[in-house]
Structures are given as C-alpha cells and as structure tokens.
Motif scaffolding. Sequence first.
Motif, short mmCIF file in Angstrom:
data_model
loop_
_atom_site.label_atom_id
_atom_site.label_comp_id
_atom_site.label_asym_id
_atom_site.label_seq_id
_atom_site.Cartn_x
_atom_site.Cartn_y
_atom_site.Cartn_z
N LEU A 38 15.97 6.41 -9.22
CA LEU A 38 14.59 6.64 -8.84
C LEU A 38 14.32 8.13 -8.64
CD1 LEU A 38 14.29 3.77 -6.22
CD2 LEU A 38 13.24 3.81 -8.47
N VAL A 39 13.10 8.54 -8.92
CA VAL A 39 12.68 9.91 -8.67
C VAL A 39 11.43 9.89 -7.80
CG1 VAL A 39 13.63 10.71 -10.87
CG2 VAL A 39 11.21 10.05 -10.74
N ASN A 40 11.12 11.02 -7.23
CA ASN A 40 9.93 11.16 -6.40
C ASN A 40 8.68 11.01 -7.26
OD1 ASN A 40 7.83 12.02 -4.74
ND2 ASN A 40 8.44 14.18 -4.80
N GLY A 41 7.92 9.95 -7.02
CA GLY A 41 6.70 9.72 -7.77
C GLY A 41 5.46 10.15 -7.03
N GLY A 42 5.65 10.88 -5.91
CA GLY A 42 4.48 11.22 -5.11
C GLY A 42 4.02 10.00 -4.34
N PHE A 43 2.73 9.88 -4.09
CA PHE A 43 2.18 8.74 -3.35
C PHE A 43 2.95 8.53 -2.04
CE2 PHE A 43 0.96 8.18 -7.75
CZ PHE A 43 -0.39 7.87 -7.65
N PHE A 44 2.83 9.51 -1.19
CA PHE A 44 3.44 9.48 0.14
C PHE A 44 2.49 8.84 1.15
CE2 PHE A 44 5.20 13.21 -1.98
CZ PHE A 44 6.55 13.19 -1.63
N ALA A 45 3.06 8.20 2.16
CA ALA A 45 2.34 7.83 3.37
C ALA A 45 3.04 8.56 4.51
CB ALA A 45 2.36 6.32 3.60
N LEU A 46 2.28 9.33 5.29
CA LEU A 46 2.88 10.22 6.28
C LEU A 46 2.22 10.08 7.64
CD1 LEU A 46 2.93 13.43 4.04
CD2 LEU A 46 4.86 11.89 4.46
N GLU A 47 3.05 10.11 8.67
CA GLU A 47 2.55 10.21 10.04
C GLU A 47 2.23 11.66 10.34
OE1 GLU A 47 2.00 7.61 12.16
OE2 GLU A 47 2.56 6.31 10.46
N ARG A 48 1.36 11.87 11.33
CA ARG A 48 1.05 13.25 11.70
C ARG A 48 2.30 13.99 12.17
NH1 ARG A 48 -4.51 14.07 12.70
NH2 ARG A 48 -5.62 12.52 11.47
N ALA B 40 5.15 -0.74 8.76
CA ALA B 40 6.15 -1.70 9.23
C ALA B 40 7.44 -1.02 9.68
CB ALA B 40 6.45 -2.72 8.13
N HIS B 41 7.87 0.05 8.99
CA HIS B 41 9.15 0.66 9.39
C HIS B 41 9.00 1.68 10.50
CE1 HIS B 41 8.39 4.46 7.28
NE2 HIS B 41 8.23 3.84 6.12
N GLY B 42 7.80 2.19 10.74
CA GLY B 42 7.54 3.02 11.90
C GLY B 42 8.14 4.42 11.88
N LYS B 43 8.58 4.89 10.74
CA LYS B 43 9.15 6.23 10.66
C LYS B 43 8.10 7.24 10.23
CE LYS B 43 13.19 4.67 11.80
NZ LYS B 43 13.77 4.97 13.15
N ALA B 44 8.52 8.50 10.10
CA ALA B 44 7.56 9.59 9.87
C ALA B 44 6.99 9.62 8.46
CB ALA B 44 8.21 10.94 10.19
N ALA B 45 7.78 9.16 7.48
CA ALA B 45 7.35 9.36 6.10
C ALA B 45 7.85 8.27 5.18
CB ALA B 45 7.84 10.72 5.60
N THR B 46 7.03 7.99 4.18
CA THR B 46 7.42 7.09 3.08
C THR B 46 7.14 7.79 1.77
OG1 THR B 46 6.85 5.10 4.37
CG2 THR B 46 7.00 4.87 1.97
N VAL B 47 8.11 7.77 0.88
CA VAL B 47 7.93 8.33 -0.47
C VAL B 47 8.03 7.19 -1.48
CG1 VAL B 47 10.39 8.89 -0.66
CG2 VAL B 47 8.73 10.02 -2.16
N THR B 48 7.17 7.21 -2.46
CA THR B 48 7.22 6.22 -3.52
C THR B 48 8.24 6.64 -4.57
OG1 THR B 48 4.91 5.59 -3.19
CG2 THR B 48 5.89 5.04 -5.32
N GLY B 49 9.21 5.79 -4.83
CA GLY B 49 10.22 6.06 -5.83
C GLY B 49 9.88 5.34 -7.13
N VAL B 50 10.02 6.02 -8.25
CA VAL B 50 9.68 5.45 -9.56
C VAL B 50 10.80 5.75 -10.55
CG1 VAL B 50 7.20 5.70 -9.16
CG2 VAL B 50 8.45 7.52 -10.35
#
Length: 262
Positions: free
Chosen positions: A188-198, A149-159
């Motif tokens: 929040l800290v980096n919890g891994g579980f990234f979604a990444l564009e090429r 939905a946001h169309g950017k290069a990367a999403t990081v899951t914060g926990v």
Amino acid sequence: MKVMILCGGQGTRLRELTELRPKPMVEIGGRPILWHIMKSFAHHGFKEFVLCLGYKAWTIKEYFLNYESMNSDFTIELGRNGIIELQGNAHQEDGWRITLCHTGENSMTGARVKRASRYLGPGDEPFFLTYGDGVANVDIRALLKFHLAHGKAATVTGVRPPSRFGTLESVDNKVLNFKEKPQSGQGLVNGGFFALERGFLKYLTEDEGCILERSPLERCAQEGQLHLYEHGGFWQCMDTYRDWQALEDMWQKGEAPWKVWP
C-alpha cells in the motif's frame, strides 16, 4: 466538518500543463481536477473547504470569484452595477463554503496545513486533508466512521496504485493472462484522503520546510497515533502527462470511476 486541500505545489513533473497554472487547475473534462475532488467530498455531505494555496494562487482565487458567472447565462447592464441577473445556473454548487488561504509560494505540505489551520474554526472537530492532484472513489463517510472508531490522532488512506504497464502471465512462452495496467501487487502507498484530529497539528510547524510526509507522520506512527484505512477501489494521482491523459480518456468515455455524484 471541513476539508483541507493542498493546492500549492508547482507540479514540475507535469510542466506541459502547469507552466501557466497550478496542478489543481489542470482540467479533466473541462473542469479543474480540484473541482472533481471537491465534488466527491460534497457528494458525501462535506461542503466546507479550506484550500492551501501557493504557486499561482491567483488562478484558483480568480476561478472561484468568477465561478457563478462563468457557469451561467447572465444579464449585464454596462455602466451601472454589473451583472443584474444570473440565469440557467445549472452548475451552481449550492452550499459550498470555500476559504482560500495563501500558505506561501515555496512552503512544504506540513507548513501549508499548519498555516491554514487557523481557518478550521474553534473547537476540536476533526478535519479531512487531501492532495489537489488525485481522484478516487473513496467512501468518505466510511473513512470518517473508521477514524472515529479507533480514537487516534490520524488516519491515512492506503491504496495500491495502478501499474504503468500491462502484465503478462505465461507458461512455456504461452500467454495465459494479460491485464492492461492492473492494480499493483506491491504494498500500500499513501493515497491521501486523511482524517485528522486537531491534536495532530502538534506534529507540524509553520516552518517553510515542514514536510507532512516526513517527520510529522513518522512521529505520529511511532507514537501509535496513525491508523490505516485500506481502500481497494479506484485511485489515481495526476503526476505526469500520461496520468492526465488516462484520466481525461476515462472521463470522455463516460468511464470515470471517481464520479460518484449524480
């Protein structure tokens, strides 16, 4: 859509359990934590994996090479063609496709991702990335929907990680509330579980010292290309023996929040 899992670190803070095996192969409930992570993704329909190997890579390769026979009854005819019939294979993970890629004995996380990226296949489909030492009940499909939905290069899951100690709320030395190891009230800290564009791969190099969590993600954030998906549910990394013991206890009690599969 493929799931890349970082499996190459030495797990030095968990030396009691990683002297002879990489941390992703440390067992919870008789199964490697890596298996638990893969089961979580498979439950949401993502069954193509790229494992970034390093330290004692052969143990992970051996595990999957022997997976079906080690989790089945079988008939074998010695001196001929080996196993001739698998029986009662109740643990078979149908449809899992796993690429095991050795990304260097001492490579850092960014280098591992870059070196293994050739196995993502052609095209521009995004991919997931996570660490091989943490479990959570993240809604993977919701994470992907947010990312697209946001169309950017990367999403990081914060926990918000659980506190290592119980907390006390008191007035005039009278305890009003006690919570055993609640979620931390800190940020929040980096919890891994990234979604990444090429396109995120441009931030990485194959240089052994390339650390994903340093310059690549910092530059991505500075350029407005990194978004945060906040996860308010369960998350736990396995950095220490105490962490492992907590996860093992949850599993043995039938109270493992990350077990989202049937």
